[in-house]
Write a protein that holds these residues in place. Structure first.
Motif, PDB file in Angstrom:
ATOM      1  N   GLY A   1     -63.198  36.795 -15.027  1.00 21.72           N
ATOM      2  CA  GLY A   1     -62.796  36.729 -13.631  1.00 21.72           C
ATOM      3  C   GLY A   1     -61.614  37.604 -13.278  1.00 21.72           C
ATOM      4  O   GLY A   1     -61.026  37.457 -12.199  1.00 21.72           O
TER       5      GLY A   1
ATOM      6  N   TYR B   1     -71.593  45.133 -11.098  1.00 21.75           N
ATOM      7  CA  TYR B   1     -70.559  44.150 -10.761  1.00 21.75           C
ATOM      8  C   TYR B   1     -70.010  44.386  -9.359  1.00 21.75           C
ATOM      9  O   TYR B   1     -69.719  43.439  -8.625  1.00 21.75           O
ATOM     10  CB  TYR B   1     -69.434  44.191 -11.793  1.00 21.75           C
ATOM     11  CG  TYR B   1     -69.833  43.622 -13.143  1.00 21.75           C
ATOM     12  CD1 TYR B   1     -70.621  42.484 -13.228  1.00 21.75           C
ATOM     13  CD2 TYR B   1     -69.431  44.234 -14.330  1.00 21.75           C
ATOM     14  CE1 TYR B   1     -70.993  41.961 -14.461  1.00 21.75           C
ATOM     15  CE2 TYR B   1     -69.803  43.722 -15.556  1.00 21.75           C
ATOM     16  CZ  TYR B   1     -70.580  42.578 -15.627  1.00 21.75           C
ATOM     17  OH  TYR B   1     -70.947  42.068 -16.846  1.00 21.75           O
TER      18      TYR B   1
ATOM     19  N   ARG C   1     -61.015  40.712 -12.079  1.00 27.13           N
ATOM     20  CA  ARG C   1     -61.747  41.826 -11.476  1.00 27.13           C
ATOM     21  C   ARG C   1     -60.928  43.102 -11.403  1.00 27.13           C
ATOM     22  O   ARG C   1     -61.414  44.188 -11.750  1.00 27.13           O
ATOM     23  CB  ARG C   1     -62.237  41.433 -10.082  1.00 27.13           C
ATOM     24  CG  ARG C   1     -63.468  40.556 -10.147  1.00 27.13           C
ATOM     25  CD  ARG C   1     -63.685  39.751  -8.893  1.00 27.13           C
ATOM     26  NE  ARG C   1     -63.680  40.553  -7.678  1.00 27.13           N
ATOM     27  CZ  ARG C   1     -63.671  40.036  -6.455  1.00 27.13           C
ATOM     28  NH1 ARG C   1     -63.641  38.721  -6.308  1.00 27.13           N
ATOM     29  NH2 ARG C   1     -63.681  40.820  -5.398  1.00 27.13           N
ATOM     30  N   SER C   2     -59.694  43.025 -10.962  1.00 27.82           N
ATOM     31  CA  SER C   2     -58.885  44.247 -10.822  1.00 27.82           C
ATOM     32  C   SER C   2     -58.672  44.903 -12.186  1.00 27.82           C
ATOM     33  O   SER C   2     -58.720  46.132 -12.319  1.00 27.82           O
ATOM     34  CB  SER C   2     -57.537  43.931 -10.166  1.00 27.82           C
ATOM     35  OG  SER C   2     -56.805  42.999 -10.945  1.00 27.82           O
TER      36      SER C   2
ATOM     37  N   GLU D   1     -68.551  44.890  -3.095  1.00 33.73           N
ATOM     38  CA  GLU D   1     -67.389  45.762  -2.943  1.00 33.73           C
ATOM     39  C   GLU D   1     -67.767  47.212  -3.248  1.00 33.73           C
ATOM     40  O   GLU D   1     -68.575  47.477  -4.147  1.00 33.73           O
ATOM     41  CB  GLU D   1     -66.265  45.333  -3.891  1.00 33.73           C
ATOM     42  CG  GLU D   1     -65.753  43.929  -3.645  1.00 33.73           C
ATOM     43  CD  GLU D   1     -64.747  43.486  -4.691  1.00 33.73           C
ATOM     44  OE1 GLU D   1     -64.061  42.488  -4.439  1.00 33.73           O
ATOM     45  OE2 GLU D   1     -64.656  44.127  -5.767  1.00 33.73           O
TER      46      GLU D   1
ATOM     47  N   ALA E   1     -60.706  44.589 -14.710  1.00 28.30           N
ATOM     48  CA  ALA E   1     -62.014  45.120 -15.117  1.00 28.30           C
ATOM     49  C   ALA E   1     -62.251  46.483 -14.492  1.00 28.30           C
ATOM     50  O   ALA E   1     -62.657  47.435 -15.173  1.00 28.30           O
ATOM     51  CB  ALA E   1     -63.118  44.155 -14.706  1.00 28.30           C
ATOM     52  N   TYR E   2     -61.982  46.603 -13.193  1.00 30.83           N
ATOM     53  CA  TYR E   2     -62.205  47.876 -12.508  1.00 30.83           C
ATOM     54  C   TYR E   2     -61.296  48.958 -13.080  1.00 30.83           C
ATOM     55  O   TYR E   2     -61.710  50.123 -13.247  1.00 30.83           O
ATOM     56  CB  TYR E   2     -61.963  47.720 -11.005  1.00 30.83           C
ATOM     57  CG  TYR E   2     -62.917  46.767 -10.313  1.00 30.83           C
ATOM     58  CD1 TYR E   2     -64.150  46.438 -10.881  1.00 30.83           C
ATOM     59  CD2 TYR E   2     -62.594  46.180  -9.089  1.00 30.83           C
ATOM     60  CE1 TYR E   2     -65.024  45.567 -10.251  1.00 30.83           C
ATOM     61  CE2 TYR E   2     -63.468  45.300  -8.449  1.00 30.83           C
ATOM     62  CZ  TYR E   2     -64.674  45.001  -9.052  1.00 30.83           C
ATOM     63  OH  TYR E   2     -65.529  44.134  -8.438  1.00 30.83           O
TER      64      TYR E   2
ATOM     65  N   TYR F   1     -70.552  48.777 -14.122  1.00 34.13           N
ATOM     66  CA  TYR F   1     -69.557  48.887 -13.046  1.00 34.13           C
ATOM     67  C   TYR F   1     -70.270  48.782 -11.696  1.00 34.13           C
ATOM     68  O   TYR F   1     -69.856  48.021 -10.803  1.00 34.13           O
ATOM     69  CB  TYR F   1     -68.835  50.221 -13.185  1.00 34.13           C
ATOM     70  CG  TYR F   1     -67.531  50.360 -12.427  1.00 34.13           C
ATOM     71  CD1 TYR F   1     -67.038  49.350 -11.611  1.00 34.13           C
ATOM     72  CD2 TYR F   1     -66.790  51.549 -12.524  1.00 34.13           C
ATOM     73  CE1 TYR F   1     -65.840  49.493 -10.924  1.00 34.13           C
ATOM     74  CE2 TYR F   1     -65.587  51.699 -11.846  1.00 34.13           C
ATOM     75  CZ  TYR F   1     -65.121  50.676 -11.048  1.00 34.13           C
ATOM     76  OH  TYR F   1     -63.928  50.821 -10.369  1.00 34.13           O
TER      77      TYR F   1
ATOM     78  N   MET G   1     -70.252  41.687  -6.198  1.00 32.45           N
ATOM     79  CA  MET G   1     -69.089  41.287  -5.407  1.00 32.45           C
ATOM     80  C   MET G   1     -69.156  41.810  -3.974  1.00 32.45           C
ATOM     81  O   MET G   1     -68.309  41.476  -3.150  1.00 32.45           O
ATOM     82  CB  MET G   1     -67.796  41.811  -6.069  1.00 32.45           C
ATOM     83  CG  MET G   1     -67.510  41.210  -7.441  1.00 32.45           C
ATOM     84  SD  MET G   1     -67.239  39.425  -7.380  1.00 32.45           S
ATOM     85  CE  MET G   1     -68.775  38.824  -8.101  1.00 32.45           C
TER      86      MET G   1
ATOM     87  N   PHE H   1     -64.199  41.255 -16.649  1.00 31.18           N
ATOM     88  CA  PHE H   1     -65.012  40.762 -15.535  1.00 31.18           C
ATOM     89  C   PHE H   1     -65.540  39.361 -15.832  1.00 31.18           C
ATOM     90  O   PHE H   1     -65.557  38.483 -14.961  1.00 31.18           O
ATOM     91  CB  PHE H   1     -66.178  41.712 -15.259  1.00 31.18           C
ATOM     92  CG  PHE H   1     -66.818  41.484 -13.921  1.00 31.18           C
ATOM     93  CD1 PHE H   1     -66.336  42.108 -12.789  1.00 31.18           C
ATOM     94  CD2 PHE H   1     -67.873  40.599 -13.786  1.00 31.18           C
ATOM     95  CE1 PHE H   1     -66.903  41.877 -11.546  1.00 31.18           C
ATOM     96  CE2 PHE H   1     -68.445  40.361 -12.552  1.00 31.18           C
ATOM     97  CZ  PHE H   1     -67.960  41.000 -11.425  1.00 31.18           C
TER      98      PHE H   1
END
Length: 569
Positions: free
Chosen positions: A430, A459, A432-433, A465, A435-436, A456, A463, A427
């Motif tokens: 940068g 973050y 993100r995918s 999201e 990181a998730y 989690y 975002m 994360f």
């Protein structure tokens, strides 16, 4: 053909229990009904078989096989009284049938009718005096019936069949002790030792029982006889040490302690056991930390040194709150002759990490991971040290190496933490995918990894999201630790992002109540943002001012104070 096949079945079934097969031309009705009962039994039609067997008994009350099979059905119906009567009738009708007799004997045992069970098993042994299993059963039953003399008698008979051995002699000695016959109990073990004169273990057992019964001098004499034959006999040395401790001769006990520790016949486990015993004796009879450490040092300077002893010494030194430099010296000594010892290297790495010696951590981790490539902890400290040096790419690579060695035997807690840190690193870069995905993997290994759940959720909220998912995860952390300011702040912020400002205000105020002085400006900035959007402008300004005091160069907070309102970044 079917009739012949059915007749064959009944002959086989009756022969299995030793029943007499009636002649073909007699008792034809009985034969037909019993045959039908056997067929129904084979089919699993228990009700029909049960009815047929009852009719068989009515027709021929002296047919043992019908009583025997009928008894099993009564057992299924939990009618123990009727079952017992049938078993007794079958055994009485055909006393030579061992199946009937033993089944009845087992029935008596299950009903705790030990006297009848004993009588029957004794009868069985009279018929076949070679059966050790029957004597073992009698031994147990006589004890249950509290007839210890006959229990010993059973063991004596068993000894005739098996020859004298440790199990029988010890059982007899134990019972004799219970009967208060101490001398006979000791004599039983003496006989065992004399029966096997070349086995010094039995001689040691004899000395042990002498010592247990306070015949200390006699025991010492036997131990010394053992040492005369075998000077390095570890068992005798341990027992003599116990003798000296018991008699208060500390000097001789210490001397024997060192003999045992430096005895090449002493196993590694034996040395560890004795050292732990010595530690437990600390504070008694002149045993102190100096003496304990001296034992450790002497062993590690000898051919008997080992990594396990070194680790035990390090653990003891930590327990005594000795300086970390002293502990480190012991661990480094272990590494000189056992460079592949993972526990020792991990402890060294931890010491260096605590001191902030990250270069040394990296050097140790690199070397140790070559010896133990599947040990995830080395990659963890490597990654954390690189992160502390602001080398995020290097840290990310180290954690990737760590997760690459995960297997079915990996510790779920460690794996979960690896993925959690990996998610944080992704994360921050940068990604993100990635990181998730790492966070999801973390929670698969350990659904209650609260650190991961908090980060989690935060973050995701930053975002904007999957806010509902973020709210659920964050709430779990608050429920787990309702006074954790960080978790409360995250949950308040997620609620803020969901535009649930009133609820957010409640939780951010709880966070402030539980915050520590070291908390960053973020908590107060969040509090100001939440109050501003909830219509509490004056309170918002108050919080933003505190946030700015903690981070004077923060332009975003300056703008909020200037315009007296929340400004989305």
């Amino acid at each position: 053909m079917k009739i012949l096949a059915l007749r064959l079945i009944i002959i086989i079934m009756m022969s299995l229990v030793g029943a007499k097969v009636p002649a073909q031309d007699s008792s034809s009705v009985y034969n037909r009904l019993f045959l039908e009962a056997v067929v129904e039994r084979q089919k699993g039609n228990d009700t029909a078989a049960f009815d047929l067997l009852q009719r068989c008994v009515q027709i021929n009350p002296n047919a043992a096989e019908s009583h025997y099979y009928l008894a099993h059905y009564y057992l299924k119906l939990k009618k123990n009284k009727e079952a017992l009567a049938c078993f007794e009738k079958a055994a009485r009708l055909e006393p030579s049938n061992t199946t009937y007799t033993e089944t009845l004997a087992e029935m008596y045992v299950s009903l705790a009718d030990y006297k009848n069970a004993i009588a029957l098993w004794e009868k069985i042994f009279e018929t076949d005096g070679s059966r050790e299993d029957v004597l073992e059963m009698l031994f147990r039953l006589y004890q249950m019936d509290d007839n210890l003399d006959m229990a010993i008698n059973s063991l004596t008979r068993l000894e005739v069949l098996e020859d004298k051995n440790e199990g029988i002699s010890f059982a007899k000695s134990e019972i004799l002790t219970r009967l208060g016959k101490k001398e006979e109990a000791i004599d039983e073990i003496r006989k065992l030792a004399e029966h096997y004169p070349s086995d010094l273990n039995y001689k040691g057992l004899y000395a042990d029982i002498l010592m247990q019964n306070d015949y200390d001098n006699e025991a010492l004499k036997v131990y010394n006889e053992i040492l005369d034959e075998e000077p390095d006999n570890n068992r005798a040395q341990m027992s003599i040490r116990s003798y000296f401790l018991k008699t208060g001769d500390t000097a001789k006990a210490d001397s024997m302690t060192m003999k045992i520790l430096l005895n090449k016949n002493t196993t590694g486990e034996g040395r560890e056991y004795l050292l732990r015993q010595l530690i437990s004796e600390e504070g008694n009879d002149g045993v102190d930390s100096i003496k304990v450490l001296s034992c450790f040092e002497t062993i590690q300077r000898s051919d008997c040194r080992s990594a396990d002893i070194g680790l035990l010494q390090a653990a003891y030194m930590r327990m005594k709150n000795m300086p970390s430099d002293s502990v480190e010296r012991v661990l480094r000594q272990v590494m000189t002759f056992a460079p592949d010892n993972a526990p020792a290297s991990l402890q060294l790495i931890y010491l260096e990490y605590e001191r902030g010696n990250f270069e040394q951590v990296l050097k140790l981790a690199a070397t140790s991971s070559q010896y133990n490539p599947e040990e995830m902890a080395f990659y963890y400290f490597e990654g954390m040290s690189l992160y502390q040096q602001d080398d995020k790419d290097g840290a990310l690579n180290a954690f990737r190496k760590g997760v690459s060695v995960i297997n079915d035997r990996s510790n779920p807690d460690i794996v979960s933490d690896f993925y959690s840190v990996l998610g944080d690193l992704y994360f921050q870069k940068g990604m993100r995918s990635e990181a998730y995905a790492a966070y999801d993997s973390c929670l698969q290994w350990k659904p209650d990894n609260y650190g991961c759940l908090n980060n989690y959720a935060y973050y995701l909220s930053e975002m904007g999201e999957q806010l509902e998912k973020a709210e659920q995860m964050s709430f779990k952390t608050v429920k787990n630790d309702p006074k954790n300011a960080t978790c409360l702040d995250t949950y308040a912020w997620v609620l803020f992002k969901l535009e649930r400002y009133a609820e957010a205000k409640v939780y951010i105020e709880q966070a402030l109540q539980n915050e520590e002085d070291t908390v960053s400006h973020v908590l107060y900035e969040h509090a100001g943002d939440i109050c501003a959007m909830g219509g509490f402008t004056e309170k918002a300004i108050e919080y933003w001012k505190i946030a700015l005091q903690r981070d004077p160069q923060n332009k975003a907070i300056q703008r909020k104070l200037k315009h007296k309102k929340y400004i989305r970044q």
